[in-house]
Design an enzyme around this catalytic site. Structure first.
Site, short mmCIF file in Angstrom:
data_model
loop_
_atom_site.label_atom_id
_atom_site.label_comp_id
_atom_site.label_asym_id
_atom_site.label_seq_id
_atom_site.Cartn_x
_atom_site.Cartn_y
_atom_site.Cartn_z
N GLU A 174 21.98 68.89 47.28
CA GLU A 174 22.86 69.40 48.40
C GLU A 174 22.38 70.64 49.23
OE1 GLU A 174 26.95 69.75 46.49
OE2 GLU A 174 26.92 67.71 46.05
N GLU A 323 26.07 61.80 42.47
CA GLU A 323 27.30 62.42 41.98
C GLU A 323 28.54 61.70 42.79
OE1 GLU A 323 27.37 66.58 42.38
OE2 GLU A 323 25.34 66.89 42.26
O1 AHR Z 1 29.52 68.19 40.03
C1 AHR Z 1 29.90 69.69 40.25
C2 AHR Z 1 28.98 70.11 41.73
O2 AHR Z 1 29.56 69.50 42.62
C3 AHR Z 1 27.45 70.07 41.61
O3 AHR Z 1 27.00 71.14 41.03
C4 AHR Z 1 27.16 69.99 42.94
O4 AHR Z 1 26.28 69.40 43.08
C5 AHR Z 1 28.44 69.48 43.56
O5 AHR Z 1 28.75 70.28 44.73
#
Ligand code: AHR
Length: 512
Positions: A174, A323
């Site tokens: 990110e 994610e």
């Molecule tokens: O999954 C939780 C968080 O969400 C992770 O650390 C990050 O990559 C995202 O913003």
């Protein structure tokens, strides 16, 4: 009565098992207490890893697990997590208000052991924010070098003569947000350097192998920001198209299904609007995948032709979703950090999200749910020696049958909206696996499956709670579990069935 015509001669993409990946990081109690309790704990464990979680995960056999983050990767120094555990440095985790000491007891070897035990390939995310190219290279050498270098010997001294052969490496996390607040152009510049510094681990015998061991995974956009995500992908590939460029083997999109309108216990208490809204928003991911896939192809098409005598390698870049999951507002105030319960609503969106991946398996190659234990859309919740499997766990278990199958085309009278019945089917050898997700909170649904040919019923399973907001708690750990379902009624090539409200069902048939 819903009519679904199964076009099983019309096979689409292969459903890569990697679409059922997992994600763990030191955040809240995902790793410490959730997965790692230490060898001396009274909680049953395999060399420090919780027996209950490991055993249940073995049954799922997740194909890939991503670690150490997430945001945590941005400040993680891999060296702190190797060597004698009692001598490891102690650091502090402030991410998402975790506010806890990191004893670094769970490091590279513990992660590799965990992956091996449950049958997963590791995906390591390097530290691009506070780390360096040298640090990344050393970690790669430590993990993958077979030749007897100092780092390989150190790995051996720490218990693993065999290299870990880590294939997937994420370059930054990110980076548009917590990972550096970079512009796509600035990231592309950094990416060029990090990606060019990858060791090849080639030998004289395989020096020109077409498929190097390690895959470079670039940081894709924030899937929840329509304008920014389009600009990010366009700008990143435009920048990469200038002059020579290292490979971008995969491009990591993140997509969370935000539910932050209401504060308080909004993961548990909702009305029909709240139910439909979370379902509707989970469905947006399909368009995001299609859009991002198209933008990647556009970007690659803009790459310049190679001048000179070198043969131009085939340019490919796979879209992955590192994610994904529901993120309810309650998770911000719950303790441990980002802990949330998972009701039947979460199970439904988990199923619909996996359906999206399966249906678009020609566009997306790998995906990891955030996160496996105690954080967001989890499969397990733990408290001391107690551990419950959320209904999300059962969804992954039921959907395992789709791995390695081919997605089939289903003909329906109309496109499903929240409140309707959703369907997906795949074919593996001669077996058709068809799942139905009834997103109607209150009513049962009837469906007619038309195979147009002779198919034999094999089995049926259903996952449903006694109410749509039901969940598994430490007091009632098995309130929602998948069960055998009623055999559908047959009439020639047509099968008729009924599914309960707010439920996920799986039917299997054999052709001929
Ligand atoms: O999954 C939780 C968080 O969400 C992770 O650390 C990050 O990559 C995202 O913003």
């Amino acid at each position: 009565m819903e009519k679904i015509v199964v076009g099983f001669n019309n096979e689409k993409g292969l459903i890569r098992p990697e679409l059922h990946g997992q994600f763990i990081e030191f955040l809240g109690s995902c790793i410490y207490n959730g997965l790692w309790v230490g060898e001396t704990s009274r909680i049953p464990n395999y060399d420090g890893l919780r027996t209950d979680v490991v055993d249940a995960l073995k049954e799922l056999a997740p194909p890939v697990i991503r670690w150490p983050g997430g945001c945590y990767a941005d400040t993680y120094h891999w060296r702190y997590g190797i060597g004698k555990r009692e001598e490891r440095p102690v650091t502090y985790n402030e991410n998402f208000r975790t506010y806890e000491i990191d004893s670094n007891q769970f490091g590279t070897h513990e992660f590799m052991k965990f992956c091996r035990m449950v049958g997963a390939k590791p995906w390591l995310n390097i530290n691009m924010l506070s780390g360096s190219i040298m640090e990344m290279r050393d970690w790669m050498e430590y993990c993958n070098r077979r030749e007897s270098t100092s780092l390989a010997k150190e790995r051996e001294a720490n218990g693993s003569k065999e290299p870990f052969s880590v294939e997937y490496w994420g370059i930054g996390n990110e980076v548009w947000g917590g990972g550096g607040m970079m512009t796509a152009e600035a990231y592309a510049m950094e990416y060029r350097k990090y990606a060019s510094a990858f060791p090849s681990f080639a030998t004289i015998e395989n020096a020109f192998a077409a498929h190097p061991l390690m895959k470079r995974i670039a940081c894709g956009p924030d899937g929840n920001k329509p304008k920014e995500r389009r600009a990010w992908t366009k700008d990143f590939f435009k920048e990469m198209a200038k002059y020579r460029h290292p490979a971008v083997d995969a491009y990591d999109l993140h997509f969370y299904n935000w539910n932050i309108k209401d504060s308080g216990m909004n993961e548990l208490k909702f009305d029909e609007d709240g139910w439909c809204e979370v379902i509707r928003e989970s469905l947006e991911l399909e368009e995001v995948i299609q859009e991002q896939y198209a933008l990647i192809q556009e970007g690659l098409a803009g790459y310049p032709a190679v001048e000179g005598f070198l043969i131009e390698p085939e340019v490919r870049c796979e879209l992955v979703v590192g994610e994904w999951g529901n993120w309810h507002g309650a998770a911000f105030s719950n303790r441990p950090a980002l802990y949330q319960q998972c009701t039947m609503r979460d199970a439904i969106t988990t199923a619909l999200t996996l359906d999206i991946f399966h249906r678009n398996s020609h566009l997306v190659g790998m995906a990891c749910v955030a996160q496996t234990v105690n954080v967001l859309n989890s499969l397990f919740l733990t408290c001391g020696d107690k551990c419950v499997r959320t209904p999300n766990y059962d969804v992954f278990l039921m959907y395992k049958v789709h791995q390695g199958g081919k997605a089939l085309t289903l003909e329906r009278a109309h496109k499903s909206e929240p409140g309707d019945l959703f369907a997906f089917a795949s074919k593996k050898t001669e077996v058709i696996s068809l799942n139905l997700v009834n997103t109607d909170m209150k009513s049962v649904k009837e469906a007619e499956l038309d195979f147009g040919t002779d198919v034999v019923f094999l089995k049926a399973e259903v996952l449903a709670g006694d109410s749509p907001d039901a969940y598994n708690s430490f007091e009632q750990p098995d309130r929602i579990r998948k069960k055998e379902a009623k055999k559908p009624e047959r009439n020639g090539a047509i099968y008729k069935l009924t599914v309960p409200a707010a439920s996920i069902s799986l039917y299997q048939f054999r052709i001929g």
